[in-house]
Design a protein around this motif. Structure first.
Motif, mmCIF file in Angstrom:
data_model
loop_
_atom_site.group_PDB
_atom_site.id
_atom_site.type_symbol
_atom_site.label_atom_id
_atom_site.label_comp_id
_atom_site.label_asym_id
_atom_site.label_seq_id
_atom_site.Cartn_x
_atom_site.Cartn_y
_atom_site.Cartn_z
ATOM 1 N N GLU A 23 -11.074 -2.030 -0.683
ATOM 2 C CA GLU A 23 -11.773 -3.310 -0.665
ATOM 3 C C GLU A 23 -11.496 -4.116 -1.928
ATOM 4 O O GLU A 23 -11.792 -3.662 -3.038
ATOM 5 C CB GLU A 23 -13.293 -3.095 -0.551
ATOM 6 N N ILE A 24 -10.894 -5.278 -1.759
ATOM 7 C CA ILE A 24 -10.808 -6.264 -2.833
ATOM 8 C C ILE A 24 -11.035 -7.634 -2.207
ATOM 9 O O ILE A 24 -11.066 -7.770 -0.986
ATOM 10 C CB ILE A 24 -9.450 -6.225 -3.583
ATOM 11 N N ASP A 25 -11.194 -8.647 -3.025
ATOM 12 C CA ASP A 25 -11.467 -9.999 -2.537
ATOM 13 C C ASP A 25 -10.284 -10.507 -1.699
ATOM 14 O O ASP A 25 -9.205 -10.784 -2.230
ATOM 15 C CB ASP A 25 -11.714 -10.930 -3.727
ATOM 16 N N ARG A 26 -10.494 -10.593 -0.396
ATOM 17 C CA ARG A 26 -9.413 -11.006 0.506
ATOM 18 C C ARG A 26 -8.919 -12.422 0.202
ATOM 19 O O ARG A 26 -7.740 -12.732 0.373
ATOM 20 C CB ARG A 26 -9.876 -10.923 1.967
ATOM 21 N N ARG A 27 -9.809 -13.289 -0.253
ATOM 22 C CA ARG A 27 -9.409 -14.669 -0.531
ATOM 23 C C ARG A 27 -8.335 -14.716 -1.611
ATOM 24 O O ARG A 27 -7.419 -15.541 -1.549
ATOM 25 C CB ARG A 27 -10.626 -15.491 -0.969
ATOM 26 N N SER A 28 -8.451 -13.827 -2.600
ATOM 27 C CA SER A 28 -7.473 -13.825 -3.685
ATOM 28 C C SER A 28 -6.102 -13.367 -3.198
ATOM 29 O O SER A 28 -5.068 -13.759 -3.742
ATOM 30 C CB SER A 28 -7.952 -12.914 -4.825
ATOM 31 N N LYS A 31 -4.464 -16.240 -0.760
ATOM 32 C CA LYS A 31 -3.977 -17.442 -1.442
ATOM 33 C C LYS A 31 -2.458 -17.446 -1.497
ATOM 34 O O LYS A 31 -1.821 -18.494 -1.548
ATOM 35 C CB LYS A 31 -4.534 -17.507 -2.876
ATOM 36 N N GLU A 100 -4.276 -10.332 -11.471
ATOM 37 C CA GLU A 100 -5.677 -10.011 -11.221
ATOM 38 C C GLU A 100 -5.814 -9.190 -9.931
ATOM 39 O O GLU A 100 -6.575 -8.215 -9.869
ATOM 40 C CB GLU A 100 -6.472 -11.314 -11.108
ATOM 41 N N VAL A 101 -5.058 -9.572 -8.913
ATOM 42 C CA VAL A 101 -5.091 -8.869 -7.632
ATOM 43 C C VAL A 101 -4.501 -7.466 -7.772
ATOM 44 O O VAL A 101 -5.032 -6.490 -7.236
ATOM 45 C CB VAL A 101 -4.329 -9.665 -6.549
ATOM 46 N N ALA A 104 -6.947 -5.206 -9.462
ATOM 47 C CA ALA A 104 -8.018 -4.843 -8.529
ATOM 48 C C ALA A 104 -7.528 -3.792 -7.540
ATOM 49 O O ALA A 104 -8.260 -2.847 -7.199
ATOM 50 C CB ALA A 104 -8.509 -6.082 -7.784
ATOM 51 N N GLN A 108 -8.770 0.139 -6.851
ATOM 52 C CA GLN A 108 -9.108 0.689 -5.545
ATOM 53 C C GLN A 108 -8.338 1.980 -5.271
ATOM 54 O O GLN A 108 -8.878 2.929 -4.694
ATOM 55 C CB GLN A 108 -8.818 -0.342 -4.450
#
Length: 375
Positions: A23-28, A31, A100-101, A104, A108
């Motif tokens: 799980e990480i911020d899908r929006r990032s 993009k 950053e991604v 992250a 995970q």
């Protein structure tokens, strides 16, 4: 540990044996529009040529992990070989922040129990000895007993030395502290690693414990400002520690106090390498140049500031992929202009990697140049 150096004992499971979702911020991640702009600037891709070793490839792999792909050896070799230099983010037309991604995603993978042998060794060194080298000597070994006993217990300013200057370049630490002592700066009584290597390689829980220890030390001294000469320490203290902490780099501090330092002019011509975590990540471009130009002539490298090439030492790549790291450093040395006496930088990791790359020019830290001008 298997032959490839991949630790799979807890793959896809946490310490409680239950499966851990990726799980990480899908929006990032989304993009990234796969335009490929990053392929032309990614330093690792430039050296190795794997599609999985450029930013676009890494983002595709992370996307597949979010969509259910199980972590594998190929995933690790892609994600762990990113230096997090940030040039892809600087050039991305969609505004993605791949470093950053990637960090992250590494975190995970750690939660899933999937790590490399190099990552585990680094973590063990830091968590057992408080430094990235596993050194057992005092972090202040470069001070005499008298100097240690005379350190102010309280000060508004503290010099955060870092692992590299403490154990690999103590001469940098000594010269830096000799300058900073003029302004009443002291040291932490029990400094430990800033936690940058742990954060960059995904060990966030272990990093949190180290960071809390350092925060307690800063509170004990009563300092409101932390000064550091390491770009890795700088970006971590500034961006990962609490916001109430004021963090400035050594070049910024020197630039603010040039008049008080009364530096003499030297008949030298030097060039300057922008460390990724000081330059692109934090936009500290002018301060080191101001200090250099107060001392001697500055002749710029081929790629500078936002376009500066990575030395190859960051993101855990030096310890995990030393051959790639060295090739990146050699590429950077190619940018050195002719007719310079020194290549100056403001990060000990850059100093080490660029020195290891060889070349005809001597690599020095900015504090060494300042020390010459103070003699």
């Amino acid at each position: 540990m298997n032959e490839s150096g991949i630790s799979k004992a807890g793959e896809k499971s946490g310490s409680n044996g239950k499966e851990q979702p990726f799980e990480i911020d899908r929006r990032s991640v989304y993009k990234c529009v796969q335009c490929g702009t990053c392929r032309s600037v990614c330093p690792v891709f430039d050296v190795v040529g794997w599609e999985s070793a450029n930013t676009r490839g890494r983002m595709l792999i992370i996307k597949s992990l979010l969509e259910g792909r199980p972590p594998s050896e190929d995933v690790l070799s892609s994600l762990a070989s990113c230096t997090t230099c940030g040039i892809c983010a600087a050039k991305c037309p969609a505004g993605a922040n791949p470093p950053e991604v990637v960090e992250a995603a590494r975190a995970q993978l750690v939660k899933c129990g999937v790590t490399t042998e190099a990552q585990e060794k680094l973590k063990a060194a830091i968590t057992t000895s408080g430094n990235s080298f596993g050194e057992t000597r005092s972090r202040q070994h470069w001070l005499s007993d008298t100097e240690r006993s005379n350190l102010p217990e309280k000060s508004d300013y503290v010099y955060f030395v870092g692992c590299f200057d403490s154990y690999r370049y103590p001469e940098f630490a000594k010269k830096t502290f000799e300058v900073l002592q003029r302004f009443g700066v002291t040291l932490l009584p029990d400094e430990q690693c800033c936690a940058s290597p742990l954060l960059r390689t995904g060990f966030r829980e272990a990093a949190g414990k180290i960071m809390e220890h350092n925060l307690e030390q800063i509170r004990k001294v009563g300092a409101h400002t932390v000064i550091t000469g390491c770009a890795g320490c700088y970006t971590t203290l500034k961006n990962n520690y609490p916001e109430e902490l004021r963090v400035i780099s050594l070049p910024e501090f020197l630039a603010e106090h040039l008049e008080e330092l009364n530096l003499k002019h030297l008949d030298l011509t030097v060039t300057y390498h922008d460390p990724c975590h000081l330059g692109r990540h934090n936009k500290v471009y002018d301060a080191p140049r101001k200090v250099i130009q107060a001392i001697c002539t500055l002749k710029e490298m081929k790629n500078i500031k936002e376009n500066s090439r990575c030395c190859g030492g960051g993101g855990g790549v030096r310890i995990g992929y030393p051959d790639i790291s060295l090739e990146l450093a050699k590429k950077r040395i190619e940018d050195v202009p002719e007719g310079v006496d020194y290549l100056v930088t403001s990060c000990p990791l850059c100093v080490r990697n660029l020195r290891d790359a060889g070349g005809d020019v001597e690599i020095i830290d900015i504090v060494e140049l300042v020390a010459m001008a103070l003699e």
